[in-house]
Design an enzyme around this catalytic site. Structure first.
Site, short mmCIF file in Angstrom:
data_model
loop_
_atom_site.label_atom_id
_atom_site.label_comp_id
_atom_site.label_asym_id
_atom_site.label_seq_id
_atom_site.Cartn_x
_atom_site.Cartn_y
_atom_site.Cartn_z
N ASP A 276 -7.13 2.25 4.63
CA ASP A 276 -8.08 1.36 5.00
C ASP A 276 -8.78 1.66 6.37
O ASP A 276 -9.47 0.78 6.63
CB ASP A 276 -7.23 -0.30 5.15
CG ASP A 276 -8.41 -1.29 4.78
OD1 ASP A 276 -9.49 -0.98 4.00
OD2 ASP A 276 -8.27 -2.49 5.42
N PRO B 160 11.00 0.52 9.08
CA PRO B 160 12.27 -0.48 9.37
C PRO B 160 12.39 -1.03 7.79
O PRO B 160 11.59 -1.51 7.35
CB PRO B 160 11.67 -1.27 10.35
CG PRO B 160 10.91 -0.67 10.97
CD PRO B 160 9.84 0.38 10.19
N VAL C 39 0.84 -1.12 -0.03
CA VAL C 39 0.02 -0.26 0.19
C VAL C 39 0.98 1.26 0.14
O VAL C 39 0.77 2.20 -0.83
CB VAL C 39 -1.01 -0.15 1.01
CG1 VAL C 39 -1.82 1.22 1.17
CG2 VAL C 39 -1.90 -1.32 0.93
#
Length: 270
Positions: free
Chosen positions: A134, A53, A33
């Site tokens: 989302d 990360p 995404v």
């Protein structure tokens, strides 16, 4: 008779073309995404900083980092990344500083609902527009499904109800368009720029006349003619602007003088 006006349909969103050129966009997260979000804002010429990360990066995101398209910070997000007045957790790592400039927009695409909500609340307090992937209630704006053909962009939004449906509708719309639509629009844009040189000024009757004349061009010329138009054609066509005339491409290539027409009623000049 009572005038008829469009009915108000609540529940929508205000769809705009948001200019983020040279604006600083912070992307949090490095998965699929996030990759889509990064591409969207890079296409809009934004300056992008990514915080995630390195263990969470997908191949496309790694490519954007390697190519230098984004500024990369290899760690988890910290509230001080948005608000320098907040304390920074102690760390021995000095290689991953906070973003170097104020953030204009935040795009969050991480798996933790709790962390996402905290990020949204912080953005809301700082008045930074944010999109939490989302989670429609925690979005100041949505990403729709976009069709791109050069300067042409068409966005389909379901207002957070069904992203997959938006993609289906977008593909249906894109499939119905001629393949040369984007090229025709690019030529129209160049003609408009040249027209401003012929008839400078903003607003008022000058702007209205330019708009009416450009509308005539777009309505009377085919996409094929617009694509086929070259710079010489544009200059010849602009010679008819003063009289408000829009001859055909064939006529201007015959170099008929403005004001002297063999008019058979087929070109819809008036």
């Amino acid at each position: 008779m009572k005038p008829q006006f469009p009915a108000v349909q609540g529940g929508g969103s205000l769809i705009l073309a948001w200019q983020v050129r040279n604006r600083h966009v912070l992307v949090i997260g490095g998965g699929e995404v996030a990759a889509g979000r990064i591409l969207a804002v890079l296409n809009a010429d934004a300056k992008v900083t990514l915080i995630s990360p390195s263990t969470n990066l997908n191949p496309e995101v790694r490519h954007r980092i390697a190519s230098g398209a984004v500024t990369y910070i290899d760690r988890e997000f910290q509230p001080s990344d948005l608000d320098p007045s907040l304390p920074t957790p102690p760390t021995n790592d000095t290689s991953s500083p906070s973003p170097a400039q104020p953030v204009d927009m935040v795009l969050c695409a991480i798996d933790s609902p709790t962390a996402s909500t905290e990020i949204y609340k912080l953005c809301h307090r700082l008045r930074i527009p944010a999109n939490i992937a989302d989670v429609p209630p925690e979005c100041d704006f949505y990403f729709g499904s976009v069709h791109r053909d050069g300067p042409l962009q068409i966005m389909v939004s379901t207002n957070g109800n069904g992203p997959k449906m938006a993609a289906l509708v977008r593909r249906r719309i894109a499939g119905s368009l001629p393949g040369n639509t984007g090229a025709a629009i690019r030529k129209v844009g160049e003609l408009r720029r040249r027209l401003r040189g012929v008839a400078p000024g903003n607003g008022g009757e000058v702007g209205a006349k330019r708009m009416r004349w450009m509308s005539k061009v777009c309505e009377s010329w085919s996409l094929e003619d617009l694509c086929d138009m070259v710079e010489e054609d544009m200059d010849l066509l602009l010679a008819y602007y003063k009289d408000g005339m829009v001859p055909s491409l064939e006529q201007i290539r015959l170099k008929e003088e403005p004001g002297v027409y063999t008019f058979d009623g087929s070109f819809g000049w008036m």
